[in-house]
Design a protein around this motif. Structure first.
Motif, PDB file in Angstrom:
ATOM      1  N   ASN A 168     -10.309  -0.229   3.487  1.00 32.53           N
ATOM      2  CA  ASN A 168      -9.156   0.885   3.738  1.00 32.53           C
ATOM      3  C   ASN A 168      -9.420   0.209   5.371  1.00 32.53           C
ATOM      4  OD1 ASN A 168      -8.793   3.999   5.073  1.00 32.53           O
ATOM      5  ND2 ASN A 168      -6.773   2.018   4.842  1.00 32.53           N
ATOM      6  N   ILE A 169      -8.157  -0.290   5.439  1.00 32.06           N
ATOM      7  CA  ILE A 169      -8.049  -0.241   7.463  1.00 32.06           C
ATOM      8  C   ILE A 169      -7.002   0.423   7.700  1.00 32.06           C
ATOM      9  CG2 ILE A 169      -7.474  -2.591   7.279  1.00 32.06           C
ATOM     10  CD1 ILE A 169      -8.429  -2.794  10.516  1.00 32.06           C
TER      11      ILE A 169
ATOM     12  N   ARG B 219      -3.826  -0.151   4.937  1.00 31.52           N
ATOM     13  CA  ARG B 219      -4.141  -1.099   4.030  1.00 31.52           C
ATOM     14  C   ARG B 219      -5.069  -0.964   3.281  1.00 31.52           C
ATOM     15  NH1 ARG B 219      -1.195  -6.182   3.319  1.00 31.52           N
ATOM     16  NH2 ARG B 219       0.493  -5.355   4.676  1.00 31.52           N
ATOM     17  N   PHE B 220      -5.081  -1.190   2.132  1.00 29.07           N
ATOM     18  CA  PHE B 220      -5.790  -0.937   1.139  1.00 29.07           C
ATOM     19  C   PHE B 220      -6.329  -2.129   0.323  1.00 29.07           C
ATOM     20  CE2 PHE B 220      -4.837   3.224   1.536  1.00 29.07           C
ATOM     21  CZ  PHE B 220      -6.061   4.351   1.063  1.00 29.07           C
ATOM     22  N   LYS B 221      -7.464  -2.524  -0.246  1.00 27.23           N
ATOM     23  CA  LYS B 221      -8.182  -4.055  -0.692  1.00 27.23           C
ATOM     24  C   LYS B 221      -9.348  -3.715  -1.858  1.00 27.23           C
ATOM     25  CE  LYS B 221      -6.263  -7.021   2.907  1.00 27.23           C
ATOM     26  NZ  LYS B 221      -6.855  -8.184   3.630  1.00 27.23           N
ATOM     27  N   LEU B 222      -9.508  -3.244  -2.709  1.00 31.07           N
ATOM     28  CA  LEU B 222     -10.076  -3.457  -3.928  1.00 31.07           C
ATOM     29  C   LEU B 222     -10.625  -4.662  -4.057  1.00 31.07           C
ATOM     30  CD1 LEU B 222     -11.537  -1.204  -5.651  1.00 31.07           C
ATOM     31  CD2 LEU B 222      -9.931  -1.449  -6.962  1.00 31.07           C
TER      32      LEU B 222
ATOM     33  N   SER C 186      -7.012  -6.132  -6.367  1.00 29.64           N
ATOM     34  CA  SER C 186      -5.750  -5.422  -5.437  1.00 29.64           C
ATOM     35  C   SER C 186      -5.541  -4.674  -4.349  1.00 29.64           C
ATOM     36  CB  SER C 186      -5.329  -3.937  -6.841  1.00 29.64           C
ATOM     37  OG  SER C 186      -4.405  -2.998  -6.720  1.00 29.64           O
ATOM     38  N   GLU C 187      -4.291  -5.741  -3.825  1.00 30.76           N
ATOM     39  CA  GLU C 187      -3.952  -4.693  -2.266  1.00 30.76           C
ATOM     40  C   GLU C 187      -2.850  -4.471  -2.621  1.00 30.76           C
ATOM     41  OE1 GLU C 187      -3.067  -7.070   2.150  1.00 30.76           O
ATOM     42  OE2 GLU C 187      -4.093  -7.701  -0.145  1.00 30.76           O
ATOM     43  N   TRP C 188      -2.786  -2.871  -1.295  1.00 31.03           N
ATOM     44  CA  TRP C 188      -1.807  -2.261  -1.632  1.00 31.03           C
ATOM     45  C   TRP C 188      -1.829  -1.585   0.102  1.00 31.03           C
ATOM     46  CZ3 TRP C 188      -5.816  -0.601  -4.228  1.00 31.03           C
ATOM     47  CH2 TRP C 188      -6.436   1.165  -4.020  1.00 31.03           C
ATOM     48  N   GLU C 189      -0.216  -1.234   0.122  1.00 28.40           N
ATOM     49  CA  GLU C 189      -0.564  -0.486   1.514  1.00 28.40           C
ATOM     50  C   GLU C 189       0.253   1.340   1.183  1.00 28.40           C
ATOM     51  OE1 GLU C 189       1.228  -0.868   6.389  1.00 28.40           O
ATOM     52  OE2 GLU C 189       0.753  -2.866   4.634  1.00 28.40           O
ATOM     53  N   ARG C 190      -0.097   1.864   2.456  1.00 28.93           N
ATOM     54  CA  ARG C 190       0.162   3.408   1.895  1.00 28.93           C
ATOM     55  C   ARG C 190       0.586   3.883   3.203  1.00 28.93           C
ATOM     56  NH1 ARG C 190      -1.259   8.253  -1.371  1.00 28.93           N
ATOM     57  NH2 ARG C 190      -1.610   9.834  -0.309  1.00 28.93           N
ATOM     58  N   THR C 191       1.710   4.460   3.595  1.00 31.09           N
ATOM     59  CA  THR C 191       3.009   5.187   4.442  1.00 31.09           C
ATOM     60  C   THR C 191       2.868   6.494   4.162  1.00 31.09           C
ATOM     61  OG1 THR C 191       4.919   4.402   3.442  1.00 31.09           O
ATOM     62  CG2 THR C 191       3.356   2.567   5.091  1.00 31.09           C
ATOM     63  N   GLU C 192       2.740   7.422   4.983  1.00 31.72           N
ATOM     64  CA  GLU C 192       2.787   8.830   5.468  1.00 31.72           C
ATOM     65  C   GLU C 192       3.972   8.919   6.679  1.00 31.72           C
ATOM     66  OE1 GLU C 192      -0.284  12.970   7.307  1.00 31.72           O
ATOM     67  OE2 GLU C 192      -0.873  10.881   7.041  1.00 31.72           O
TER      68      GLU C 192
END
Length: 791
Positions: free
Chosen positions: A295-296, A340-343, A352-358
């Motif tokens: 996660n970065i 940005r998360f990468k599993l 899996s790769e996804w973006e988490r915004t807040e």
């Protein structure tokens, strides 16, 4: 019923102590103080009556707007001293006594230019002075503090460190109690809220590593007391400051004071906007399934803040003062973030790769109000009674929206929102009485009652089929109700060379917490004795020795106990523990003080023994790390501390601060043993240069070593702060520039290695550049001098 009883006891104590007046003969002293050259009256000149043998002040007053003064004393062998900043002091050893009155007539004071220069230098330079049971760091207008908050000023105080998260530690321990003007404050309870207090508002900071029984027993590593300025020269005085910086850091501050014969009106106003960006990186490794989550991201904390302090002193007579004051602070927060998360699977393939915004918005109103009564008895300047009633409230209305969007691989689309409704009310009633029986012997006694009532309503909702549904497993209302009653007594002897102070404090704690949704309650009811003893010996004018012992307590706070936290990062979750017990610490220390010419040097050794140590334990399952505080065994800490100041020339001053401690941990949690040894050290070097054209330059280097925790290794940190200052407008105006963390090297980095998982964490806030202008106006140049001693 208990509130009525407490108030009845307090009122009875006030009446009782107020009646303890002496009955010896009273002598009236009066006169007029003027400027010898202009023949104009000198308002707020200091008039002191001192004992002829001990040379210690017995009582005193200040002149009125017209230069006149009237005061009373019951002493029989004394002299009178009259002084004013920038003027040569006059002393009267012989005077005529008629009808119990001494009339000194007109006293003309002559200007002393060299003294004026000396005061300006002292007012600009931060310096530390030592007292029997504490050290006082007098905050000067250090360049690196331009536009800085209280947290950044604290980081310049010897023995104190503030990490990137705003956590304050004293001698490497975070179990420290922070007070404002000697009292608990909602601003001090919330590290982020200390940002609303700017360096321009701070008079001094008291560092009490081994508090006496007079002080609240809270805080295992000691007490830090922030003293806010309150100008007291007669007439209108004030200062204004403007600051701007990169990243966004803009503020305006105004300080005003109006003093008359009966009233002292004071106010502090501040408003501003700041942005705190943070880069972060996290790696969670599951050693059972051999998967890795990377996660970065970047987080922002954008704040608008408004702060006002308003109060008045009413001088009933020279010996009785009532103070009514209030403080209102309001913050508007905006906290956007993107991660940005990468599993990766066991074969290091991206699954899996996804973006988490807040998007987070919050408002934080804070109130504090106080009524204080102080009585100074005429028989001795330190014979006084102080009663204060303090109330404060803090609310936080926070809402967040989280949106997970799949970039590649498995579907991780999700929408989540949270809502927090937080409120806290604290009421503190305090009574302190000090009675000197002679110049050597003093007694102190008093009581304190603190009520703390907190509620946190936290709700999590997940978007399911285009409608939000409450997540019952993460939603709850947590109520926290704590009452602490304390009484104390101390006795002190202070001779010319040797002094000792001993005391005992009794505190009774009643704590009740409740998780309303599950009806899970935790009630704790306990009483404890907290002894203390301090002694000092003066070998000569240059060498002194101090020693002290005290017992302290750290009571778990709301966020230590509340199991429901913001799920900002759903793979790195912090929780509280409602069953947490308090920590107890026995603290011992010996400090030597050397003052030799241009050099002052302080060397100390200390030992702390802590039971039921609170440590944050991390567990992991399927790359989700959950951190929760637990009571883990005992800790033994041995340390040395070294502070020195050296001025090899008039244009160069060096300050050095070094702290080393070695610790030995014994403890276990569930089936895991946490016995280990370790050490850590920190150092700070400050160099100040006086350059031509009234330009000053300073550089502060900081280093904090790597160290172990129960589960992790924390990396070392090195960073540099710079500052530049130029006087203008005949010294009343000052231009400043400061650069904090010049190389953006103040990085928080930790590695956690366990049998079933690995975790890596990195956080960095980067470089901050600030430009500032300040201007002082009014009588006595308010920016240059903070006022005379108050009697």
């Amino acid at each position: 019923m208990i509130y009525n009883k407490v108030l009845s006891y307090i009122l009875f104590a006030i009446v009782f102590f107020t009646s303890l007046e002496g009955v010896s003969q009273t002598i009236k002293i009066k006169g007029l103080v003027i400027d010898q050259s202009s023949k104009e009256p000198l308002p707020y000149a200091t008039v002191v009556v001192a004992d002829s043998e001990t040379k210690k002040a017995l009582t005193g007053t200040t002149t009125a707007d017209d230069g006149t003064f009237v005061m009373n004393t019951k002493a029989s062998n004394f002299y009178i001293e009259i002084s004013f900043i920038g003027f040569i002091t006059k002393t009267f050893n012989q005077f005529n006594l008629n009808n119990n009155t001494i009339n000194l007539g007109t006293i003309a004071l002559e200007e002393d230019a060299s003294q004026l220069d000396e005061v300006v230098v002292q007012a600009e330079t931060s310096r530390t002075e030592f007292k029997l049971d504490k050290r006082v760091f007098n905050v000067g207008r250090d360049i690196a503090s331009t536009g800085a908050s209280a947290l950044e000023v604290l980081n310049n105080v010897p023995s104190v460190n503030v990490n990137i998260e705003g956590v304050i530690s004293l001698r490497g321990s975070s179990g420290v109690q922070v007070l404002i003007n000697g009292k608990p404050s909602i601003l001090a309870d919330d590290g982020g809220a200390l940002g609303s207090i700017t360096a321009d508002m701070i008079e001094s900071i008291e560092v009490i590593t081994n508090p006496s029984a007079k002080y609240d027993a809270e805080g295992t590593s000691g007490i830090i007391n922030i003293i806010i300025k309150k100008e007291e020269r007669k007439g209108l005085n004030g200062s204004v400051s403007l600051n701007t910086g990169i990243p966004d850091n803009h503020s305006v501050g105004l300080s005003l004071n109006r003093r008359s014969e009966k009233f002292n009106l004071f106010t502090q106003l501040g408003l501003g906007r700041r942005s705190i960006p943070t880069d972060n990186e996290n790696i969670n490794t599951d050693l059972i399934n051999n998967t890795e989550l990377y996660n970065i991201g970047e987080e922002y904390r954008n704040e608008k803040f408004y702060n006002i302090i308003l109060g008045t002193d009413y001088y009933i007579n020279p010996n009785n003062v009532i103070t009514l004051s209030g403080n209102f602070a309001y913050e508007i927060e905006d906290q956007p973030s993107s991660n940005r998360f990468k599993l990766y699977d066991e074969n290091e393939n991206l699954t899996s790769e996804w973006e988490r915004t807040e998007v987070t918005e919050a408002t934080n109103p804070k109130w504090q109000y106080e009524l204080q009564y102080q009585k100074d008895y005429e028989d001795h300047e330190d014979h006084d009674l102080l009663f204060s009633a303090l109330g404060s409230s803090f609310a936080k209305d926070l809402s967040s929206l989280f949106n997970d969007v799949t970039v590649a691989g498995d579907d991780n689309d999700a929408v989540q929102r949270t809502q927090s409704d937080f409120s806290e009310y604290t009421y503190t009633f305090k009574l302190d009485y000090t009675k000197p029986f002679s110049e050597q012997w003093t007694m102190e006694t008093g009581a304190q009652y603190v009520l703390n009532d907190v509620s946190n309503d936290y709700q999590v909702e997940n978007l399911v089929n285009n409608a939000f549904e409450v997540d019952e497993g993460l939603t709850n209302i947590f109520n926290y109700d704590q009452k602490v009653l304390g009484v104390y007594a101390t006795g002190a002897y202070e001779g010319e060379r040797w002094g000792v102070k001993a005391g005992m404090r009794l505190e009774h704690t009643n704590l009740q917490t409740l998780l309303t949704n599950t009806n899970e309650a935790n009630n704790q009811n306990y009483s404890n004795l907290f002894p203390s003893i301090h002694t000092s010996y003066k070998f000569s004018e240059m060498i002194s020795l101090q020693a002290g012992y005290s017992k302290r307590i750290y009571r778990p706070r709301l966020w230590d106990l509340n199991p429901f936290f913001n799920i900002r990062n759903s793979f790195s979750i912090r929780q509280g523990n409602p069953n947490l017990l308090p920590e107890f610490t026995n603290s011992y220390e010996i400090t030597s003080i050397f003052d030799i010419g241009r050099t002052s040097l302080n060397f100390g050794v200390y030992h702390r023994y802590t039971t039921d140590v609170i440590e944050r334990i991390t567990t992991s399952q399927e790359n989700v790390n959950i951190t929760r505080p637990e009571n883990i065994g005992v800790n033994r800490t041995y340390g040395i501390e070294f502070n020195t100041k050296y001025s090899p020339s008039n244009w160069l001053t060096l300050n050095a601060d070094f702290n080393f401690n070695s610790f030995n941990r014994d403890g276990s949690f569930e089936s895991q043993v946490f016995d280990f040894k370790g050490d850590q050290w920190s150092s700070k070097l400050l160099a100040k240069f006086k350059l031509p054209a009234q330009i000053d330059f300073e550089a502060t280097g900081n280093y904090e070593s790597e160290y172990r925790t129960v589960q992790s290794e924390v990396s070392d940190i090195a960073f540099l702060d710079l500052g530049l200052r130029k006087k203008i407008l005949n010294g009343k105006g000052v231009l400043n520039m400061s650069v904090r963390d010049v190389f953006a090297s103040r990085i928080n980095e930790s590695y956690t290695t366990q049998d079933t998982f690995l975790a890596y964490s990195y956080r960095n806030r980067g470089r901050f550049i600030t430009f500032g202008f300040s201007y002082g106006f009014g009588k006595g140049e308010a920016m240059e001098y903070s006022g005379g001693r108050r009697y």
